[in-house]
Structures are given as structure tokens and as C-alpha cells.
Design an enzyme around this catalytic site. Structure first.
Site, short mmCIF file in Angstrom:
data_model
loop_
_atom_site.label_atom_id
_atom_site.label_comp_id
_atom_site.label_asym_id
_atom_site.label_seq_id
_atom_site.Cartn_x
_atom_site.Cartn_y
_atom_site.Cartn_z
N ASP A 77 0.79 -1.23 0.00
CA ASP A 77 0.00 0.00 0.00
C ASP A 77 0.82 1.28 0.00
O ASP A 77 0.35 2.32 -0.42
CB ASP A 77 -0.92 0.03 1.22
CG ASP A 77 -2.06 -0.97 1.11
OD1 ASP A 77 -2.41 -1.34 -0.02
OD2 ASP A 77 -2.58 -1.38 2.16
N ASP B 238 0.44 6.02 1.37
CA ASP B 238 -0.89 5.75 1.91
C ASP B 238 -0.97 6.29 3.33
O ASP B 238 -1.04 7.49 3.53
CB ASP B 238 -1.18 4.25 1.84
CG ASP B 238 -2.64 3.93 2.12
OD1 ASP B 238 -3.49 4.83 1.99
OD2 ASP B 238 -2.93 2.78 2.48
N ASP C 176 -0.92 2.29 9.86
CA ASP C 176 -2.22 1.63 9.75
C ASP C 176 -2.21 0.37 10.60
O ASP C 176 -1.23 -0.39 10.58
CB ASP C 176 -2.54 1.25 8.30
CG ASP C 176 -2.96 2.45 7.46
OD1 ASP C 176 -2.89 3.58 7.98
OD2 ASP C 176 -3.35 2.25 6.30
N ARG D 107 -7.57 11.92 9.58
CA ARG D 107 -7.30 10.59 10.14
C ARG D 107 -6.19 10.60 11.19
O ARG D 107 -5.11 10.06 10.99
CB ARG D 107 -6.96 9.59 9.04
CG ARG D 107 -8.10 9.33 8.08
CD ARG D 107 -7.77 8.18 7.14
NE ARG D 107 -8.88 7.90 6.24
CZ ARG D 107 -8.90 6.92 5.35
NH1 ARG D 107 -7.84 6.13 5.25
NH2 ARG D 107 -9.95 6.73 4.58
#
Length: 449
Positions: A245, A269, A273, A325
């Protein structure tokens, strides 16, 4: 003559594609017996370490935090002006000074380089049981090259694919360009204290179906997608990977992970994560800048496996040119405590699928745009649904018009007095001071860090 070859080639492509499709999310091109076993073991481990009463972890965190802050505040007054994060570029040049309980555990010991493994006793929150390679030998990285098929001894990739616990350090500062995602094994510490180590201009770090990892003191920036192909993930296993990613750090079905004092920006990205049942995670003392989608905790509304996800986000500075985010959450239980949010361009905290998010003692400074003052964003659900989610704001400091839209039971705190009395975080007014040394530290052996 060409017909059979074309048919066989087409059949091979169909079989290969059919093999890849079920595991695209895992970036595993061929889901062989090794990966199946790892996945099942990781899921079972996550279920076993899941804390059914996560408020007990937040209670313990904040109790230790308050006790430590009482001690630290005794010396804060004499250093307050020189340790504030200012608008200029001046660095703090005074004597060693710690501003939060994690750093208090090790930072001001001039002999830290002779007792590196002390760090393994310092984590707090849901990742507090991550000891990394404490029980293993030291591995010294001497070579910044990267071979993802046959890693050379002395390289970082060679270190992280070993099966035994290892405490990985670096002989010198170096820039490491990973030509494919670097897939780690369990029981590892990457400890870059004392040198400047940059993971940059290549692929990122993958923690997939493993446990017990500490990552400390890395600069991670300008990360791009890996093209995929045959990538070695252990000394005794190599397999096909699909395109990665472009995350700085990808946590996939991994448990007991502690990421501390990293500086991260500009990844393709996410910066960090955590997905697919990852749990027991603490992200602390990080400095994050120059990025769009900063952190994703839970990748899909359909991945109910993330109900076990439990993450502590503490003492981080979310800085310049960030957009959204910080984090964006699904399912799970997230404790966001004493972080400094000085910049965002859309929102800071987002989510869907009823995550429980407890925000305590953070500072939020809204951007100038009057339409972007709200800290929170719920996605894909009407208000009648998301108003049932537990998103609580306690003791936060809101500046420049910032505001937090709470949801869930408004009497939550009064109904949990036995817990509420013990889980108040340090005052948000102290957050600038507490996060003053967020990011990679300029440690030198023989001196306090």
C-alpha cells in the site's frame, strides 16, 4: 504452434489470479500453509490477550501518569519557558529533562546505551506488554543495502527476518531504501537511538501476523508502494507478495506492538495503519507532519475481527500540514490521551462502525477555515446511528474555535464513578510541555538522551 502455449499461459494466469484474489487485502500472493498457520496463530493470540475490561488499562495508564506528573511538575517551573514548543526553529539545549512517564523510565540515564534493554520496561497502555527483543541477543546493522530475496547479513532486512528474539541497533547513521515492503518476524526491537536512521524513498515496514515488536527512534518518510513479487519474510520462507500500500508502518493482524519516538511524514498511503484484528498497541511520543491520511485503525466496515482492536495513542504531536485521520477508527477501543493536535485541514478524529473512543487531556487547535473547526467526523451513518457510539471528551483543551461532538450515553462518566475518578488524564494545558520532545531524539552515547 502458438495455440497450446497461449492456452497454457492463459490457464496459468487464471489459476494465479484466482489464488491472489482471496488474499489481496493481506498482500499475500500465494496463501500457502505457512501464511495460513501464521494467520490462525495470530488470531488466536489476539483473542487470548484481548482485555474484556479496557477501562482497567486506561485507569492504570492515567494513574501512573498522574503520579509521575506530580514529580515532574516539581521541576517544570524552572524549565517551562525553555521547553515550550515555540514557533521558531530553536532546539532545547538545556539539561536532560523528561516531560512524561514513558520518557522518565529511561531518558535521563547517561548510561542508556549500556542498558538499552531498559526501554522494554517502559511502555504504557495497551502495548505495555511489548518487550520486543529483550530476551535475545544484540544485532548490529552495518549495511544500508537491501536485498528482498536473499538479505545480506548486516542489513536491517536480514535482522528482522530471523526467527529468534533480537535487539537490533545500528553501527552508524544511514538512509535505507527498501525495494519491497520489509516483513518482520516476532520478538524484535528496532532501536535507532544514538544515530540517525531514515527509512526513505522505498517501501515501508510490515508487521503481519506477528507479536511483540518495539520500533523506536526511526525517521520514516517518502514511502512509496512496493511493486510486489517474491519477498523473503523469514529465514526459512519466501513467497509472492502483491503490491504493497505504501504505508510507513503497516500493522496487520499483529499484537503487542509499541511504536515510540518516531518522526514520520509523506508516505504514499497511511503513516501508521493497524488492521485485521491487530491489538495491544501503543503509539507514543511520535511527531507526524506533511501527510493526508495519517492513521487508519480498522480498514473495513465488514472486518468485525477488529472488535478486538485496543490501542493507546499518547504524547504524540500531530503537526504541520496534516489533513485527516488522526486517527480514523472502526470497531475497537481507542484511548487518545495527552496528544497535541496543532494542525488539521479536514478533521482530526474520524470513524465508522461504532468504535469506542475516549479522548482525555488533548489539545486541539482548529485551522482558520470556519468550516473545519470540528475535531470529529462520523462516516457512512446518520446521526440517529452514530449518536449511540461512545465518543467521550474529557478534559480536552479546544482553541481557535475547535469543538468536539460527543456521542453515546451522556451520563457515562457519572455511571462509572469507580473508574472515572481514576482515569482523568493529565491537564490538557500541560500537553505542549508533555510532547515537547516528540519525534526522534538526538541521543548520544554517554550522555542523557
Amino acid at each position: 504452434m502458438g495455440g497450446p502455449k497461449i492456452k497454457y499461459s492463459f490457464l496459468f494466469l487464471c489459476i494465479t489470479f484466482a489464488t491472489i484474489i482471496p488474499s489481496l487485502m493481506a498482500h499475500i500472493g500465494h496463501y500457502d500453509e505457512v501464511w495460513r498457520r501464521r494467520a490462525e496463530e495470530a488470531k488466536e493470540y489476539a483473542r487470548n490477550i484481548y482485555e474484556p475490561h479496557p477501562e482497567n488499562v486506561t485507569l492504570a495508564f492515567n494513574q501512573k501518569l498522574r503520579d509521575t506528573m506530580k514529580e515532574l511538575k516539581k521541576v517544570k517551573g524552572t524549565h517551562n519557558n525553555s521547553t515550550r514548543r515555540g514557533l521558531g526553529t530553536k532546539k532545547y539545549t538545556g539539561p536532560c529533562m523528561v516531560t512524561n512517564p514513558i520518557d522518565k523510565c529511561w531518558r535521563c540515564d547517561p548510561n542508556w546505551a549500556d542498558n538499552r534493554k531498559k526501554l522494554a520496561d517502559c511502555a504504557m497502555g495497551f502495548g505495555s506488554k511489548a518487550i520486543g527483543g529483550k530476551d535475545g541477543e544484540f544485532y548490529v546493522v552495518t549495511d544500508n543495502s537491501d536485498d528482498y530475496n536473499d538479505p545480506k547479513p548486516g542489513t536491517l532486512r536480514h535482522a528482522v527476518i530471523q526467527k529468534e528474539p533480537l535487539w537490533i541497533i545500528f553501527k552508524r547513521g544511514m538512509n535505507i531504501r527498501l525495494h519491497q515492503e520489509m516483513i518482520m518476524q516476532s520478538d524484535k526491537t528496532i532501536d535507532a537511538r544514538g544515530v540517525n536512521v531514515h527509512i526513505t524513498k522505498g517501501a515501508g515496514i510490515t508487521l503481519q501476523y506477528i507479536k511483540n515488536v518495539i520500533i523506536h527512534g526511526l525517521h520514516i518518510h517518502d514511502i512509496v508502494e512496493g511493486n510486489g513479487g517474491m519477498v523473503r519474510d523469514a529465514v526459512d520462507h519466501i513467497g509472492i507478495r502483491t503490491k504493497s500500500d505504501g504505508d510507513g508502518i503497516s500493522i496487520f493482524g499483529a499484537s503487542y506492538i509499541w511504536i515510540d519516538h518516531v518522526s514520520m511524514q509523506r508516505c504514499y498511503d497511511g503513516l501508521i495503519d493497524a488492521v485485521e484484528g491487530s491489538t495491544g498497541i501503543t503509539i507514543s511520543n511520535g511527531h507526524f507532519t506533511d501527510h493526508n491520511e495519517v492513521m487508519l485503525f480498522g480498514a473495513s466496515d465488514s472486518s468485525s475481527i477488529d472488535q478486538v482492536m485496543q490501542i493507546t495513542l499518547a504524547f504524540n504531536h500531530f503537526g504541520k500540514r496534516l489533513i485527516q485521520r488522526m486517527p480514523r477508527c472502526r470497531w475497537g477501543y481507542i484511548h487518545v490521551v495527552n496528544n497535541d493536535y496543532t494542525h488539521w485541514n479536514m478533521y482530526a478524529i474520524g470513524g465508522s462502525m461504532h468504535p469506542t473512543i475516549i479522548h482525555q487531556g488533548n489539545r486541539f487547535i482548529a485551522p482558520p477555515d470556519i468550516f473545519k473547526k470540528q475535531v470529529t467526523k462520523r462516516e457512512y451513518n446518520p446521526e440517529s446511528v452514530w449518536m449511540q457510539w461512545t465518543w467521550r471528551s474529557e478534559g480536552n483543551l479546544f482553541m481557535n474555535g475547535a469543538y468536539f461532538t460527543e456521542s453515546g450515553d451522556p451520563e457515562w462518566s457519572s455511571k462509572h464513578k469507580d473508574l472515572y475518578d481514576g482515569i482523568s488524564a493529565a491537564p490538557a494545558e500541560d500537553v505542549t510541555w508533555m510532547t515537547r520532545f516528540a519525534g526522534v531524539l538526538g541521543c548520544k552515547p554517554g550522555k542523557p538522551c
